[in-house]
Design a protein around this motif. Structure first.
Motif, PDB file in Angstrom:
ATOM      1  N   LEU A  33       0.832  -1.198   0.000  1.00 60.99           N
ATOM      2  CA  LEU A  33       0.000   0.000   0.000  1.00 60.99           C
ATOM      3  C   LEU A  33       0.868   1.251   0.000  1.00 60.99           C
ATOM      4  CD1 LEU A  33      -2.708  -0.879   2.709  1.00 60.99           C
ATOM      5  CD2 LEU A  33      -2.853  -1.183   0.220  1.00 60.99           C
ATOM      6  N   PRO A  34       0.448   2.305  -0.728  1.00 61.80           N
ATOM      7  CA  PRO A  34       1.193   3.560  -0.650  1.00 61.80           C
ATOM      8  C   PRO A  34       1.111   4.135   0.760  1.00 61.80           C
ATOM      9  CG  PRO A  34      -0.886   3.902  -1.798  1.00 61.80           C
ATOM     10  CD  PRO A  34      -0.735   2.418  -1.606  1.00 61.80           C
ATOM     11  N   VAL A  35       1.981   5.072   1.046  1.00 59.66           N
ATOM     12  CA  VAL A  35       2.057   5.647   2.386  1.00 59.66           C
ATOM     13  C   VAL A  35       0.723   6.233   2.826  1.00 59.66           C
ATOM     14  CG1 VAL A  35       3.029   7.602   3.661  1.00 59.66           C
ATOM     15  CG2 VAL A  35       4.539   6.036   2.436  1.00 59.66           C
ATOM     16  N   TRP A  36       0.018   6.936   1.933  1.00 59.99           N
ATOM     17  CA  TRP A  36      -1.229   7.579   2.366  1.00 59.99           C
ATOM     18  C   TRP A  36      -2.259   6.550   2.821  1.00 59.99           C
ATOM     19  CZ3 TRP A  36      -6.099   6.879   0.394  1.00 59.99           C
ATOM     20  CH2 TRP A  36      -6.227   6.308  -0.876  1.00 59.99           C
ATOM     21  N   GLU A  37      -2.292   5.378   2.184  1.00 66.42           N
ATOM     22  CA  GLU A  37      -3.224   4.335   2.613  1.00 66.42           C
ATOM     23  C   GLU A  37      -2.767   3.689   3.914  1.00 66.42           C
ATOM     24  OE1 GLU A  37      -5.473   1.618   0.044  1.00 66.42           O
ATOM     25  OE2 GLU A  37      -4.264   2.425  -1.618  1.00 66.42           O
ATOM     26  N   ASN A  38      -1.458   3.575   4.114  1.00 66.27           N
ATOM     27  CA  ASN A  38      -0.950   3.081   5.391  1.00 66.27           C
ATOM     28  C   ASN A  38      -1.385   3.998   6.522  1.00 66.27           C
ATOM     29  OD1 ASN A  38       1.110   0.683   5.670  1.00 66.27           O
ATOM     30  ND2 ASN A  38       1.493   1.560   3.640  1.00 66.27           N
ATOM     31  N   VAL A  39      -1.243   5.299   6.315  1.00 70.48           N
ATOM     32  CA  VAL A  39      -1.564   6.266   7.362  1.00 70.48           C
ATOM     33  C   VAL A  39      -3.040   6.221   7.728  1.00 70.48           C
ATOM     34  CG1 VAL A  39      -1.688   8.739   7.895  1.00 70.48           C
ATOM     35  CG2 VAL A  39       0.362   7.792   6.809  1.00 70.48           C
ATOM     36  N   THR A  59      -6.332  13.285   1.223  1.00 65.97           N
ATOM     37  CA  THR A  59      -6.082  14.650   1.692  1.00 65.97           C
ATOM     38  C   THR A  59      -5.674  14.664   3.160  1.00 65.97           C
ATOM     39  OG1 THR A  59      -7.689  15.539   0.112  1.00 65.97           O
ATOM     40  CG2 THR A  59      -7.107  16.935   1.987  1.00 65.97           C
ATOM     41  N   GLN A  60      -6.406  13.900   3.972  1.00 70.14           N
ATOM     42  CA  GLN A  60      -6.122  13.888   5.402  1.00 70.14           C
ATOM     43  C   GLN A  60      -4.766  13.274   5.689  1.00 70.14           C
ATOM     44  OE1 GLN A  60      -9.428  13.231   7.935  1.00 70.14           O
ATOM     45  NE2 GLN A  60      -8.219  12.307   9.570  1.00 70.14           N
ATOM     46  N   ALA A  61      -4.375  12.275   4.908  1.00 70.16           N
ATOM     47  CA  ALA A  61      -3.061  11.654   5.105  1.00 70.16           C
ATOM     48  C   ALA A  61      -1.960  12.693   4.946  1.00 70.16           C
ATOM     49  CB  ALA A  61      -2.864  10.510   4.119  1.00 70.16           C
ATOM     50  N   GLY A  62      -2.102  13.587   3.971  1.00 69.02           N
ATOM     51  CA  GLY A  62      -1.109  14.630   3.783  1.00 69.02           C
ATOM     52  C   GLY A  62      -1.001  15.542   4.981  1.00 69.02           C
ATOM     53  N   GLU A  63      -2.143  15.865   5.594  1.00 71.90           N
ATOM     54  CA  GLU A  63      -2.141  16.730   6.780  1.00 71.90           C
ATOM     55  C   GLU A  63      -1.475  16.032   7.964  1.00 71.90           C
ATOM     56  OE1 GLU A  63      -6.262  17.533   7.311  1.00 71.90           O
ATOM     57  OE2 GLU A  63      -6.412  18.846   5.548  1.00 71.90           O
ATOM     58  N   ILE A  64      -1.731  14.734   8.106  1.00 67.77           N
ATOM     59  CA  ILE A  64      -1.148  13.985   9.220  1.00 67.77           C
ATOM     60  C   ILE A  64       0.354  13.803   9.008  1.00 67.77           C
ATOM     61  CG2 ILE A  64      -1.213  11.812  10.509  1.00 67.77           C
ATOM     62  CD1 ILE A  64      -4.172  11.560   9.535  1.00 67.77           C
ATOM     63  N   LEU A  65       0.767  13.548   7.777  1.00 62.99           N
ATOM     64  CA  LEU A  65       2.199  13.417   7.488  1.00 62.99           C
ATOM     65  C   LEU A  65       2.938  14.709   7.834  1.00 62.99           C
ATOM     66  CD1 LEU A  65       2.041  11.474   4.110  1.00 62.99           C
ATOM     67  CD2 LEU A  65       3.009  10.626   6.248  1.00 62.99           C
ATOM     68  N   ALA A  66       2.295  15.833   7.579  1.00 66.35           N
ATOM     69  CA  ALA A  66       2.921  17.115   7.911  1.00 66.35           C
ATOM     70  C   ALA A  66       3.148  17.241   9.414  1.00 66.35           C
ATOM     71  CB  ALA A  66       2.058  18.267   7.404  1.00 66.35           C
ATOM     72  N   VAL A  77       5.046  12.603   0.149  1.00 64.04           N
ATOM     73  CA  VAL A  77       5.524  11.285   0.590  1.00 64.04           C
ATOM     74  C   VAL A  77       4.388  10.269   0.570  1.00 64.04           C
ATOM     75  CG1 VAL A  77       6.485  10.018   2.570  1.00 64.04           C
ATOM     76  CG2 VAL A  77       7.388  12.253   1.969  1.00 64.04           C
ATOM     77  N   GLY A  78       3.163  10.759   0.654  1.00 67.28           N
ATOM     78  CA  GLY A  78       2.010   9.864   0.649  1.00 67.28           C
ATOM     79  C   GLY A  78       1.913   8.996  -0.588  1.00 67.28           C
ATOM     80  N   ASP A  79       2.507   9.426  -1.689  1.00 61.36           N
ATOM     81  CA  ASP A  79       2.431   8.649  -2.929  1.00 61.36           C
ATOM     82  C   ASP A  79       3.525   7.592  -3.038  1.00 61.36           C
ATOM     83  OD1 ASP A  79       0.197  10.061  -3.963  1.00 61.36           O
ATOM     84  OD2 ASP A  79       1.531  11.711  -4.541  1.00 61.36           O
ATOM     85  N   GLN A 134      10.134   5.665   7.732  1.00 59.53           N
ATOM     86  CA  GLN A 134       9.150   4.618   8.035  1.00 59.53           C
ATOM     87  C   GLN A 134       8.603   4.785   9.447  1.00 59.53           C
ATOM     88  OE1 GLN A 134      10.430   0.633   7.163  1.00 59.53           O
ATOM     89  NE2 GLN A 134      11.027   1.122   5.075  1.00 59.53           N
ATOM     90  N   LYS A 135       9.495   5.132  10.402  1.00 59.98           N
ATOM     91  CA  LYS A 135       9.035   5.366  11.778  1.00 59.98           C
ATOM     92  C   LYS A 135       8.059   6.532  11.824  1.00 59.98           C
ATOM     93  CE  LYS A 135      11.417   2.539  14.612  1.00 59.98           C
ATOM     94  NZ  LYS A 135      10.878   1.722  15.714  1.00 59.98           N
ATOM     95  N   ARG A 136       8.338   7.579  11.070  1.00 55.60           N
ATOM     96  CA  ARG A 136       7.448   8.738  11.042  1.00 55.60           C
ATOM     97  C   ARG A 136       6.080   8.368  10.464  1.00 55.60           C
ATOM     98  NH1 ARG A 136      10.531  14.393  10.169  1.00 55.60           N
ATOM     99  NH2 ARG A 136      12.587  13.825  10.962  1.00 55.60           N
ATOM    100  N   VAL A 137       6.101   7.566   9.410  1.00 57.54           N
ATOM    101  CA  VAL A 137       4.834   7.121   8.823  1.00 57.54           C
ATOM    102  C   VAL A 137       4.065   6.253   9.816  1.00 57.54           C
ATOM    103  CG1 VAL A 137       3.780   5.728   6.994  1.00 57.54           C
ATOM    104  CG2 VAL A 137       5.652   7.301   6.447  1.00 57.54           C
TER     105      VAL A 137
END
Length: 258
Positions: free
Chosen positions: A99-105, A122-129, A137-139, A150-153
């Motif tokens: 799964l891409p990072v955004w789906e993991n998050v 969209t929300q994944a991008g806000e949480i990654l920030a 990075v979500g893609d 990976q730890k940050r994700v």
């Protein structure tokens, strides 16, 4: 003064595997909005304790209360709801490679149908920030990330649902000292921002002092010490002193594996 119960209350928790007693009457509290760090050597029972609280293992006896409610005797639906309030950062991030990072998050939010896929991206991008990563990075896929990323994700996934409780399993394992300090700083900021109650298990004494308000040490399934995390290096307890300073001589002995 308040009569409110602690957020998490553990009483006389026991768990054995055959003749091996892994948890032997563990009792401690974690107050609302505070962080408790559990330290101890390999095989001391730290991971089993965490799995019991998470519901991945069933203890033989004792109680685990969240907000004064024993989750071991609550109806299954209520247990699931209570445990759904927990965010978890696993030792090796435990991301889904396919799964891409955004789906993991946003995996938990999507699984519970709390977000549409469009809104989740969209929300994944806000949480990654929030954990210091660019939304782009979500893609990416987990294999394209460094260990620190990976730890940050993994941390982003843990906080995605704004949980009341956050659990961390060896959050700095495999990271260099600088990245470990960065991850610890993010953990502290996330816990404070959310007002969450946190439990972490770690071997890293610098990390334990950075992220913990309180600390406790497990040895042979028993809590041998509890106190403030900032006293870990000078606790006055012989078990803690030997462990935190890495001394060969002391009450802690290495068991032979059979």
């Amino acid at each position: 003064m308040t009569d409110a119960p602690p957020k998490i209350r553990i009483r006389d928790l026991c768990k054995s595997f055959g003749s091996k007693q892994v948890l032997d009457g563990v009792t401690f509290d974690v107050a609302q909005g505070t962080s408790c760090v559990i330290i101890g050597g390999s095989g001391s029972g730290k991971s089993v304790l965490l799995r019991c609280i998470l519901g991945l293992m069933t203890p033989d006896s004792g109680s685990i209360e969240i907000d004064g409610e024993n989750i071991l005797t609550a109806p299954a639906s209520r247990r699931d709801r209570l445990r759904g309030e927990i965010g978890m950062l696993f030792q090796n991030a435990a991301l889904f490679d396919s799964l891409p990072v955004w789906e993991n998050v946003t995996f938990g939010l999507l699984a519970r149908k709390r977000l549409s896929r469009r809104d989740a991206r969209t929300q994944a991008g806000e949480i990654l920030a929030q954990v210091g990563l660019d939304p782009s990075v979500g893609d990416l896929y987990p294999a394209e990330l460094s260990g620190g990323m990976q730890k940050r994700v993994g941390l982003a996934r843990a906080i995605a649902a704004r949980p009341d409780m956050l659990f961390f399993d060896e959050p700095t394992t495999g990271l260099d000292p600088i990245m470990g300090a960065v991850i610890d700083g993010l953990i502290v900021n996330c816990v404070k921002t959310l007002g969450s109650t946190a439990i972490a298990i770690t071997h890293d004494m610098a990390s334990a002092q950075r992220i913990g308000d309180q600390a406790a040490m497990l040895y042979q399934g028993r809590l041998v010490w509890q106190g403030s995390a900032n006293t870990l290096m000078d606790s006055g307890n012989p078990y803690v002193d030997q462990f935190t300073h890495g001394r060969r001589e002391g009450p802690i002995t290495m068991e032979l594996r059979r």
